[in-house]
Design a protein around this motif. Structure first.
Motif: not given
Length: 440
Positions: A42-44, A262-268
């Protein structure tokens, strides 16, 4: 439900036991996994408001998002060893409550330093949860049903995106700036407390062993223990899980898939915003779409893999699908609609690699060996959860966009696909009725 678990097993008594065990254990574990994934990423969404509020650059955010996995990896193996000794009921309850409290405390961060500290402590608190659940499931469900059980568990990842993305966006935009708290702070508070509730429910509802299951008769307990025990080819010891070369091979494989994830999901949410969508609620709704596609893709490929007993090709296909989507999302950025569709394809493939991967280690890791083997795989693999978001942030600050980073993540996914098909089939595949027995 019993037929869904295993249509190939005709014995009514076995199906009845499967069904009772499923409904007593899986709902609370599945909800806990959904909350777990939500509190992890959720930090994203918080970044959209939090970064300007506390002065986070893209690099600082990527470091903070990823530093969670340092604490996670350092304490993963010890945590799972403790769980094996004291039982899942006590230890997973502790994990749920402590991570819920720390997740809520993220609302108090005031700058990069406090952000790093809270993220690290959150990783320490959560360490051992995912492999602990895998270990617990392996002690309750026989090999013939475990593939689909794990697939159901792994839907927690995309479900948390489908539910959590709009929820996070709504909390950030609807919560009043009361008590001097901003929307992102209310979000951390409201999404951290459910983990504490799940911990209390876990303590009240989940037994440690089959012998403690009040809902099973003596005959059902004996039959279930015999069937679960029959698949324990390699109970081993803690040391076996750390020394088995197959485990280290799977660590490398898992590292590649988690890096892409995580490379994508944290920046989605940020990626979607760069396509020209600016409203937080709009971004929240759009972020849910790739995760919804991942739910469908995950269940279809998991069903196909269990039906055929083939593991490696299914996993490689999912990884290549994710890589292709990432590349196309960059090449089509001039057209936001097509770029977004490519991101949907990318997430569908990348997310699906995770449940398909877990078919491999559960084929040969049992007992104490599984406790350390699962933990080692998640520890090493999740190191990429630190590396990937951090590198994406650095690339974004250095180049002004994330194109190079997306190409790199696609390359990592392709590497994982190639490594998957090179793994000897006898290690990970079975075309017999048991999805998790090692092929002869």
């Amino acid at each position: 439900m019993s037929e869904a678990l295993d249509p190939a097993i005709p014995a009514p008594a076995a199906r009845a036991t499967d069904t009772k065990t499923f409904w007593r254990l899986i709902p609370i574990i599945l909800v806990s996994l959904i909350v777990n994934q939500l509190d992890k990423v959720n930090v994203a969404f918080a970044k959209l408001q939090m970064a300007p509020d506390i002065g986070l650059s893209n690099t600082a955010y990527g470091l903070g998002a990823g530093i969670f996995f340092i604490g996670y990896c350092l304490f993963e193996v010890p945590s799972n060893m403790i769980l094996h000794r004291v039982g899942a009921r006590v230890w997973i309850t502790r994990i749920l409550i402590s991570w819920g409290v720390l997740s809520a405390c993220t609302m108090f961060v005031t700058g990069p330093g406090s952000f790093y500290v809270l993220r690290f402590l959150l990783g320490v608190a959560e360490a051992g949860f995912a492999p602990g659940v895998m270990l617990y499931v392996s002690q309750w469900f026989p090999a013939r049903t475990r593939g689909r059980i794990i697939a159901i568990f792994m839907t927690a990842l995309p479900i948390s995106g489908v539910v959590g993305s709009p929820l996070s966006a709504w909390l950030m935009t609807s919560a009043p700036d009361a008590m001097a708290l901003r929307g992102w702070q209310w979000m951390f508070l409201c999404e951290g407390l459910p983990a504490v509730l799940c911990g209390l429910l876990f303590w009240l509802l989940v037994p440690n062993t089959i012998d403690d299951a009040a809902w099973l008769t003596s005959a059902e307990k004996a039959a279930l223990k015999e069937e679960v025990g029959a698949s324990a080819h390699h109970a081993g010891s803690f040391a076996n899980g750390l020394s088995d070369p197959r485990v280290w091979l799977l660590c490398l494989l898992y590292f590649s898939f988690v890096a892409a994830l995580y490379g994508v999901s944290f920046w989605l949410p940020t990626l979607i915003r760069t396509l020209g969508y600016s409203g937080i609620r709009e971004i929240g709704a759009m972020t849910a779409v790739p995760y919804a596609a991942a739910v469908v893709t995950m269940l279809v490929l998991a069903w196909s893999s269990d039906r055929t007993g083939e593991r490696r090709k299914h996993l490689a296909v999912a990884a290549l699908l994710g890589a292709a989507g990432l590349v196309l999302s960059v090449l089509s950025r001039a057209n936001p609609t097509w770029s977004f569709i490519a991101l949907v394809v990318a997430m569908a493939g990348i997310v699906t690699t995770i449940p398909l991967f877990w078919n491999l280690p559960t084929a040969f890791l049992k007992g104490a060996t599984a406790a350390t083997g699962f933990a080692l795989i998640t520890s090493i693999g999740n190191l990429s959860g630190f590396v990937a978001p951090f590198l994406v942030g650095m690339v974004a600050d250095a180049t002004g966009n994330t194109a190079v980073a997306m190409y790199a993540l696609a390359g990592v996914a392709v590497f994982g696909a190639i490594l998957t098909v090179l793994i000897p089939g006898a290690l990970v595949e079975s075309r017999r009725s048991s999805s998790f027995e090692v092929a002869r």
